[in-house]
Design a protein around this motif. Structure first.
Motif, short mmCIF file in Angstrom:
data_model
loop_
_atom_site.label_atom_id
_atom_site.label_comp_id
_atom_site.label_asym_id
_atom_site.label_seq_id
_atom_site.Cartn_x
_atom_site.Cartn_y
_atom_site.Cartn_z
N ALA A 134 32.45 -22.33 9.10
CA ALA A 134 31.56 -22.52 10.25
C ALA A 134 32.21 -23.50 11.21
CB ALA A 134 30.20 -23.05 9.79
N GLY A 135 32.27 -23.12 12.47
CA GLY A 135 32.88 -23.98 13.47
C GLY A 135 33.50 -23.17 14.58
N ALA A 136 34.17 -23.84 15.48
CA ALA A 136 34.73 -23.17 16.64
C ALA A 136 35.86 -24.02 17.21
CB ALA A 136 33.66 -22.96 17.71
N SER A 137 36.63 -23.39 18.07
CA SER A 137 37.67 -24.12 18.79
C SER A 137 37.66 -23.69 20.25
CB SER A 137 39.06 -23.86 18.18
OG SER A 137 39.39 -22.48 18.22
N VAL A 138 38.16 -24.57 21.09
CA VAL A 138 38.29 -24.30 22.52
C VAL A 138 39.77 -24.35 22.86
CG1 VAL A 138 37.82 -25.14 24.86
CG2 VAL A 138 36.03 -25.21 23.12
N THR A 139 40.25 -23.30 23.50
CA THR A 139 41.66 -23.23 23.89
C THR A 139 41.75 -22.93 25.37
OG1 THR A 139 42.28 -22.35 21.72
CG2 THR A 139 43.87 -22.08 23.50
N LEU A 140 42.60 -23.67 26.07
CA LEU A 140 42.87 -23.42 27.48
C LEU A 140 44.37 -23.20 27.66
CD1 LEU A 140 40.74 -26.16 29.31
CD2 LEU A 140 40.04 -23.86 28.65
N THR B 290 36.82 -30.40 24.97
CA THR B 290 37.44 -30.08 26.25
C THR B 290 38.06 -31.30 26.92
OG1 THR B 290 35.28 -30.27 27.34
CG2 THR B 290 36.00 -28.07 26.69
N ASP B 291 37.52 -32.49 26.70
CA ASP B 291 38.10 -33.69 27.30
C ASP B 291 39.56 -33.84 26.90
OD1 ASP B 291 35.19 -35.92 27.17
OD2 ASP B 291 35.87 -34.47 28.68
N ALA B 292 39.82 -33.65 25.62
CA ALA B 292 41.20 -33.81 25.13
C ALA B 292 42.11 -32.75 25.72
CB ALA B 292 41.21 -33.74 23.60
N VAL B 293 41.62 -31.53 25.78
CA VAL B 293 42.44 -30.42 26.28
C VAL B 293 42.68 -30.55 27.78
CG1 VAL B 293 42.44 -27.92 26.63
CG2 VAL B 293 41.71 -28.86 24.43
N ILE B 294 41.62 -30.81 28.52
CA ILE B 294 41.75 -30.95 29.97
C ILE B 294 42.66 -32.11 30.32
CG2 ILE B 294 40.49 -31.61 32.06
CD1 ILE B 294 38.14 -29.93 31.01
N GLY B 295 42.52 -33.21 29.59
CA GLY B 295 43.34 -34.38 29.87
C GLY B 295 44.82 -34.11 29.68
N GLU B 296 45.17 -33.47 28.58
CA GLU B 296 46.59 -33.22 28.34
C GLU B 296 47.18 -32.21 29.30
OE1 GLU B 296 47.63 -34.41 23.79
OE2 GLU B 296 48.27 -32.49 24.61
N LEU B 297 46.39 -31.23 29.73
CA LEU B 297 46.89 -30.25 30.69
C LEU B 297 46.87 -30.78 32.12
CD1 LEU B 297 45.27 -26.93 29.37
CD2 LEU B 297 47.66 -27.67 29.17
N ALA B 298 46.28 -31.97 32.32
CA ALA B 298 46.20 -32.60 33.65
C ALA B 298 45.64 -31.64 34.68
CB ALA B 298 47.59 -33.11 34.06
N LEU B 299 44.55 -30.98 34.33
CA LEU B 299 43.96 -30.01 35.23
C LEU B 299 43.36 -30.69 36.46
CD1 LEU B 299 42.19 -27.62 32.69
CD2 LEU B 299 44.40 -27.33 33.81
N ARG C 70 32.22 -27.69 32.88
CA ARG C 70 33.22 -28.75 33.03
C ARG C 70 34.35 -28.33 33.97
NH1 ARG C 70 33.62 -32.70 29.36
NH2 ARG C 70 34.98 -33.53 30.99
N LEU C 71 34.81 -27.10 33.84
CA LEU C 71 35.89 -26.62 34.69
C LEU C 71 35.41 -26.43 36.13
CD1 LEU C 71 37.55 -24.07 32.25
CD2 LEU C 71 38.43 -26.32 32.90
N ASP C 72 34.20 -25.93 36.29
CA ASP C 72 33.64 -25.78 37.65
C ASP C 72 33.55 -27.13 38.35
OD1 ASP C 72 33.38 -23.06 37.31
OD2 ASP C 72 31.23 -23.10 36.91
N ALA C 73 33.17 -28.15 37.61
CA ALA C 73 33.05 -29.48 38.20
C ALA C 73 34.38 -30.00 38.70
CB ALA C 73 32.45 -30.45 37.17
N LEU C 74 35.46 -29.55 38.07
CA LEU C 74 36.81 -29.95 38.48
C LEU C 74 37.39 -29.02 39.54
CD1 LEU C 74 38.37 -30.83 35.00
CD2 LEU C 74 37.71 -32.45 36.79
N ASP C 75 36.67 -27.95 39.88
CA ASP C 75 37.16 -26.91 40.77
C ASP C 75 38.39 -26.22 40.18
OD1 ASP C 75 38.32 -26.58 44.20
OD2 ASP C 75 37.02 -25.27 43.00
N VAL C 76 38.37 -26.04 38.85
CA VAL C 76 39.41 -25.28 38.15
C VAL C 76 38.88 -23.87 37.91
CG1 VAL C 76 40.70 -25.05 36.00
CG2 VAL C 76 40.41 -27.31 37.06
N ARG C 77 39.63 -22.88 38.35
CA ARG C 77 39.16 -21.50 38.28
C ARG C 77 39.50 -20.86 36.93
NH1 ARG C 77 41.20 -16.38 39.60
NH2 ARG C 77 43.12 -17.22 40.45
#
Length: 588
Positions: free
Chosen positions: A310-316, A247-256, A287-294
Motif C-alpha cells: 500500500a502506497g504511492a510515488s510521485v514522479t516528474l 512533491t517538494d523534494a522533486v520540484i526542488g531538485e528539478l528547479a522547476l 502545486r504545479l499550477d501555482a508555479l505556472d509549470v505546465r
C-alpha cells in the motif's frame, strides 16, 4: 515476539509462479509478446526488434508488474529479462533477451540502480561484448529519498523507469544510433525525480508473510520498491500533506519554474485505490499550477508496483522539446499505449523496408513555440529548395546509376529518384505554416517509407537530425544553414558509421560542411555559405575517384574501385547544387 500474520495469494506452487506468469502474459497478448530462449525468461516484442535498430533491453525482478515485461512492445522495449520476485534476472536471462532483440547495431540495457541488477547486467554485457555485440548501460536512479544529490549515483531506481524506458524506446524506434539513444536515456534519467510513501507491507509468495512491519497508523516516507527504508516513519497524514512532502523534494531538485513543462506519473504500489491516486494527482497539479509549470502529459495508476504494498510515488520528468517529442512518440505494449501505430504490424506481415519506414513515424507538425525569425530562408523557400533537389536528382538519375554500376549494384540513381519523388509528393500536403523542422520530419518519413536500401535510413536520419538542429527557428540565416548541414552530415555519419576516406557520401558531406563553416566564420551571407558548401561537396566528390572503397558493396572491389567517383558523393553534390540554385533564384 508476535508472529507475522500469513497473507493470502492466488498462486499455485511458489516455485512455478514466474514461469506461469510469463506463460499467462504471452498468452494474453499474443500480438505483442513472445517468449524466447532456453531459460524461458526473455519476453520479446513480436514486432519490435528489427535489423538496423538499437535494441532496448530492460529487466529486473518480478513483483513490480507491469514493470518490466509489461513495457515490451513496439516503440518501447524490445525485450525484458524477467527475474524472480524482487531479484535481478541472471546473466543468462539477460543474454537471451539481448540476443533475441539485437538488430546488429548495439544493445542498450536499462534497469534500476540496485546492486544485484548492476552486477548481473554487467556480467551479461561482458559476455555479449566477447561475442561482438556493442552494449551500453543506463541504471535508472530517480529516487530522491535514497541518497543526497551529491551522491546521486547511489540512488535507487523506482517509478522513474517509466519515463527513461519510454524516452529510450522512442529514440531507438526512430532509428537513432546507439550513442544517441544512450545519451537521450541519460538525459531522461537526469531530468527525472521520484519520491514515494508506503502505508503497508507486501509479502513474498514464497513466505506468505509481510516482508516488513509498519504500524496501523504509520507511514514510511521515501520507502523503496522492495521495502527498503525511507527517510523516516511517521503518523499517517492527510493526502495533501503527504503529497506536498513528496512533491517538494522533486520540484526542488528539478528547479522547476514558471514556463517549464513536465510529465507526471502518480504510481500506485499495488494496493492503493484509484481514489487515493487521483487525490494525490489533484494535489500535484495544484502545486504545479501555482508555479505556472505546465503538465504536458500525465499518467495515474499502477506502473511500477511492489506486489500488494500500500502506497504511492510521485514522479516528474522535466521536458525540453526533444524529450517531449520522444515522450509523445507512439508505442503499444501491454502496460502502455501512446498514440496510434500503423495497422497490421504483426510479425511476418511486413517487409524490412516497411519496418524501417515505421521508424520515422513522427508528426511533421511542430508544436507551437517561440521561433527565431531572422534569416532569408523561410519555410516556403526551404520547401522550394527541397523540391528542386528532387528535380535535379531525377534529372541526374541515369548518371548516378552509371556511377553506381561501375562499383556497386547500379541502382543508386533509381533509388534516389524513388526517394525524392516520395518527398515531393509528401510536400504537396504540407500546411502553409509548417516549420522547416516539420518539413524535415515529413521528408524523413517519406524517404524511409519509399526506400528500403541503405539510402533510406541514411537520408531519413540526416533529415531528422538537420530538422532538430534548427527546430528553434522559423527562418534560417547563414549560421543556421551551417547547423542544418552539420547535423545532416553527422546523422549520416552516425547511421552509416563511415569515416573520411572510406569512399562514401561522407567524403562529400564533410568538405561541404567545412567549407560552409569557414565561409560563415568570415561573415558570409546565407547564399555565399551554401555556395561554399556546394563547391566543397564537388571537390570532395571528385576526390573520391582516387580513393579505395572501404565501405558498402564496393569495398569488395578493393583497388578496382580506384579511379571512379562514388555515387553517394555524387548525389550529395547534386543535392547541394540544387539547394544553392533554388536559393539563388528565390533571392534574385
Amino acid at each position: 515476539m508476535t508472529e507475522k500474520p500469513k497473507t493470502k495469494k492466488l498462486i499455485n506452487a511458489p516455485e512455478n509462479i514466474i514461469a506461469e506468469m510469463i506463460e499467462g502474459m504471452a498468452g494474453a497478448h499474443p500480438g505483442m509478446l513472445r517468449v524466447e530462449g532456453a531459460t524461458g525468461r526473455a519476453v520479446v516484442a513480436v514486432d519490435g526488434p528489427r535489423d538496423g535498430k538499437v535494441a532496448i533491453v530492460i529487466g529486473g525482478g518480478s513483483g513490480h508488474e507491469p514493470a518490466f515485461a509489461g513495457y515490451v512492445g513496439r516503440g518501447l522495449a524490445d525485450a525484458a529479462a524477467v527475474g524472480n520476485v524482487f531479484a535481478s534476472p541472471s546473466p543468462a536471462h539477460i543474454v537471451e533477451a539481448a540476443r533475441a532483440a539485437d538488430g546488429g547495431v548495439g544493445v542498450l540495457m536499462l534497469y534500476g540502480n540496485y546492486t544485484g541488477d548492476v552486477l548481473n547486467f554487467t556480467m551479461a554485457a561482458e559476455e555479449l561484448t566477447l561475442g561482438g555485440t556493442v552494449v551500453r548501460h543506463v541504471a535508472v536512479a530517480d529516487d530522491v529519498a535514497s541518497a543526497p544529490i551529491d551522491r546521486k549515483s547511489e540512488r535507487r531506481g523506482i517509478a522513474g523507469d517509466f519515463f527513461v524506458f519510454k524516452i529510450a524506446g522512442a529514440a531507438a524506434d526512430l532509428g537513432e544510433p546507439l550513442a544517441r539513444v544512450e545519451a537521450l536515456a541519460r538525459a531522461a534519467n537526469e531530468a527525472t525525480r521520484s519520491m514515494g510513501v508506503a502505508l503497508g507491507a507486501c509479502s513474498l509468495p514464497q513466505t506468505g508473510k509481510p516482508n516488513f512491519t509498519i504500524g496501523d497508523e504509520d507511514m514510511e516516507i521515501g520507502m523503496g520498491l522492495h521495502g527498503e527504508p525511507g527517510i523516516r516513519r511517521q503518523k499517517l497524514a492527510p493526502a495533501d500533506e503527504v503529497t506536498d512532502e513528496l512533491t517538494d523534494a522533486v520540484i526542488g531538485e528539478l528547479a522547476l519554474k514558471a514556463g517549464d513543462r513536465v510529465g507526471v506519473l502518480v504510481n500506485g504500489l499495488g494496493a492503493t485505490s484509484q481514489i487515493e491516486l487521483y487525490l494525490i494527482f489533484r494535489r500535484v497539479k495544484q502545486r504545479l499550477d501555482a508555479l505556472d509549470v505546465r503538465i504536458h502529459a500525465s499518467w495515474v495508476g499502477e506502473y511500477a508496483t511492489s506486489l500488494e504494498m500500500a502506497g504511492a510515488s510521485v514522479t516528474l520528468i522535466k521536458l525540453d522539446d526533444t524529450l517531449q517529442a520522444l515522450l509523445d512518440h507512439p508505442c503499444r505494449t501491454p502496460a502502455l499505449t501512446v498514440g496510434a501505430l500503423e495497422q497490421g504490424a504483426a510479425a511476418g506481415a511486413r517487409s524490412r523496408r516497411a519496418e524501417r519506414a515505421a521508424d520515422a513515424r513522427i508528426s511533421p507538425t511542430a508544436s507551437p513555440r517561440e521561433l527565431v525569425t531572422e534569416g532569408d530562408v523561410t519555410p516556403a523557400i526551404f520547401r522550394v529548395m527541397m523540391h528542386n533537389v528532387g528535380e535535379q536528382i531525377i534529372a541526374e538519375k541515369d548518371w548516378l546509376s552509371e556511377l553506381d554500376g561501375v562499383i556497386g549494384d547500379g541502382d543508386h540513381g533509381v533509388t534516389m529518384e524513388i526517394g525524392w519523388k516520395a518527398v515531393q509528393r509528401a510536400m504537396e500536403d504540407t500546411p502553409e505554416d509548417e516549420t522547416i523542422e516539420g518539413t524535415c520530419k515529413r521528408m524523413a518519413k517519406a524517404f524511409l517509407d519509399a526506400v528500403g536500401a541503405s539510402s533510406g535510413p541514411l537520408y531519413a536520419t540526416a533529415f531528422l537530425r538537420a530538422g532538430t538542429a534548427v527546430g528553434h527557428r522559423l527562418n534560417l540565416d547563414g549560421g543556421a544553414m551551417v547547423d542544418w548541414l552539420s547535423a545532416a552530415c553527422q546523422g549520416i555519419r552516425d547511421r552509416g558509421r563511415a569515416e573520411p576516406g572510406d569512399k562514401t557520401m561522407i567524403d562529400a558531406w564533410l568538405p561541404a560542411v567545412a567549407a560552409a563553416t569557414e565561409r560563415a566564420a568570415g561573415g558570409g551571407a546565407t547564399l555565399d555559405i551554401l555556395t561554399a558548401a556546394r563547391d566543397g561537396a564537388e571537390a570532395g566528390m571528385k576526390a573520391t575517384a582516387a580513393m579505395e572503397s572501404r565501405r558498402g558493396r564496393s569495398a569488395k572491389l578493393g583497388e578496382r574501385s580506384v579511379g571512379h567517383i562514388d555515387p553517394g558523393a555524387a548525389s550529395t553534390y547534386v543535392t547541394l547544387r540544387a539547394m544553392t540554385a533554388a536559393l539563388e533564384r528565390a533571392l534574385a
